[in-house]
Scaffold this active site. Structure first.
Site, mmCIF file in Angstrom:
data_model
loop_
_atom_site.group_PDB
_atom_site.id
_atom_site.type_symbol
_atom_site.label_atom_id
_atom_site.label_comp_id
_atom_site.label_asym_id
_atom_site.label_seq_id
_atom_site.Cartn_x
_atom_site.Cartn_y
_atom_site.Cartn_z
ATOM 1 N N MET A 14 0.842 -1.204 0.000
ATOM 2 C CA MET A 14 0.000 0.000 0.000
ATOM 3 C C MET A 14 0.880 1.257 0.000
ATOM 4 O O MET A 14 0.416 2.347 0.337
ATOM 5 C CB MET A 14 -0.930 -0.007 1.207
ATOM 6 N N GLY A 15 2.154 1.090 -0.363
ATOM 7 C CA GLY A 15 3.054 2.244 -0.431
ATOM 8 C C GLY A 15 3.545 2.668 0.942
ATOM 9 O O GLY A 15 3.444 1.906 1.905
ATOM 10 N N HIS A 21 9.278 -3.640 3.238
ATOM 11 C CA HIS A 21 8.854 -3.835 1.849
ATOM 12 C C HIS A 21 10.050 -4.195 0.967
ATOM 13 O O HIS A 21 9.963 -5.081 0.112
ATOM 14 C CB HIS A 21 8.209 -2.551 1.300
ATOM 15 N N GLN A 45 -10.538 -2.748 2.222
ATOM 16 C CA GLN A 45 -10.026 -3.464 3.398
ATOM 17 C C GLN A 45 -9.963 -2.590 4.639
ATOM 18 O O GLN A 45 -9.601 -3.070 5.712
ATOM 19 C CB GLN A 45 -8.662 -4.080 3.105
ATOM 20 N N GLY A 131 4.586 -10.338 3.893
ATOM 21 C CA GLY A 131 5.340 -10.304 5.137
ATOM 22 C C GLY A 131 4.648 -11.100 6.240
ATOM 23 O O GLY A 131 3.427 -11.022 6.394
ATOM 24 N N ASP A 134 2.134 -9.519 8.820
ATOM 25 C CA ASP A 134 0.674 -9.668 8.762
ATOM 26 C C ASP A 134 0.372 -11.168 8.699
ATOM 27 O O ASP A 134 -0.053 -11.693 7.665
ATOM 28 C CB ASP A 134 0.126 -8.923 7.547
ATOM 29 N N SER A 169 6.579 -0.478 10.058
ATOM 30 C CA SER A 169 5.214 -0.360 9.548
ATOM 31 C C SER A 169 5.031 1.034 8.964
ATOM 32 O O SER A 169 5.598 2.009 9.489
ATOM 33 C CB SER A 169 4.213 -0.565 10.692
#
Ligand code: AMP
Length: 263
Positions: A14-15, A21, A45, A131, A134, A169
């Site tokens: 989600m950038g 990432h 979501q 990842g 999550d 995060s």
């Protein structure tokens, strides 16, 4: 279009990219010929409209990170491209859908699996990287892939942490300096449970970890659990092979999640 013999990897994000990432892109580069990273803040979501509204979107920073990471293709669709018309989506993700994050964010995993299916349809990857940060999301995506019998391999990658243990995060930028200090209790509680897993009964570990978090100012616990890594049901039998501790808490105004595999 897909060329014969080329293995395509997808890293959905989600950038607001960080080293977590980038670690997925690094893993993808080792295992595929072409690495596609998607950036899409998926509205279906989000269960809290304020969370969606304030989700960070630092585009220039993200492009720089992707260039440096050696990503081959960036896929950044618009909301209308992904959702040209309103769609109801419901698939059977199994009972774990409604536990933990699914209990606190009703409908979250329907939204997550909906967008991942759409990204898979658009990119047609052979393999996709997610990842372990999550943890429940990886399970739900595997269940979605099984539901549709998709020919996509799902790879779960380790959690990347700051030097002091905080799981990276995109939401960490919302933490005030005090929140940032208080947030450390989450990884410390998980560390404590992992370090003492062999010697202390699970019920006592849980009581201690919950107490640590409850005694930290500005931190409101949603759950701390020791669970079966397949069903996500509470697990007290240490002889089980796949046990994970999972935590979610609000730190100041920011909701954070973290987990640690215990055996
Ligand atoms: P997000 O942009 O937060 O939706 O995350 C995109 C992907 O990066 C998901 O598969 C996440 O699980 C993964 N991810 C997020 N934070 C981390 C981290 N600290 N370490 C490893 N992977 C992560």
């Amino acid at each position: 279009m897909k060329l014969a013999q080329q293995k395509i990897a997808l890293v959905p994000t989600m950038g607001a990219l960080h080293k977590g990432h980038v670690s997925l892109i690094d893993m993808a580069k080792q295992q595929a010929d072409v690495v596609v990273c998607s950036i899409f803040v998926n509205p279906t979501q989000f269960t809290d409209p304020k969370d969606l509204e304030k989700y960070p979107r630092p585009l220039e920073h993200d492009m720089k990170m992707l260039l440096e990471a050696g990503c081959d293709v960036v896929f950044m669709p618009s909301v209308t491209e992904m959702y040209p018309r309103p769609e109801t989506w419901h698939i059977d993700l199994g009972p774990a859908e409604f536990l933990l994050e699914g209990e606190f964010r009703r409908g979250h995993y329907q939204g997550v699996t909906q967008i991942v299916k759409k990204l898979f349809d658009a990119v047609n990857p052979d393999v996709a990287f997610f990842g372990q940060k999550d943890f429940q999301q990886v399970l739900m995506i595997k269940n979605m892939v099984a539901f549709f019998q998709l020919p996509v391999q799902i790879v779960s990658c380790p959690i990347i942490r700051e030097d002091d243990g905080l799981a990276m995060s995109s939401r960490n930028i919302h933490l005030s300096p005090d929140d940032r200090k208080n947030a450390l209790v989450l990884s410390r509680a998980l560390d404590y449970v992992k370090a003492n897993f062999d010697s202390i009964p699970v019920a006592e570990l849980l009581a201690y970890a919950q107490d640590m978090i409850d005694h930290t100012p500005g931190v409101a616990l949603d759950y701390f659990t020791v669970a079966n890594g397949e069903t996500l049901e509470p697990e007290y039998d240490k002889s089980h092979q796949n046990i994970v501790a999972l935590v979610a808490a609000k730190v100041g105004e920011t909701r954070l999640i973290d987990n640690m595999i215990l055996n």
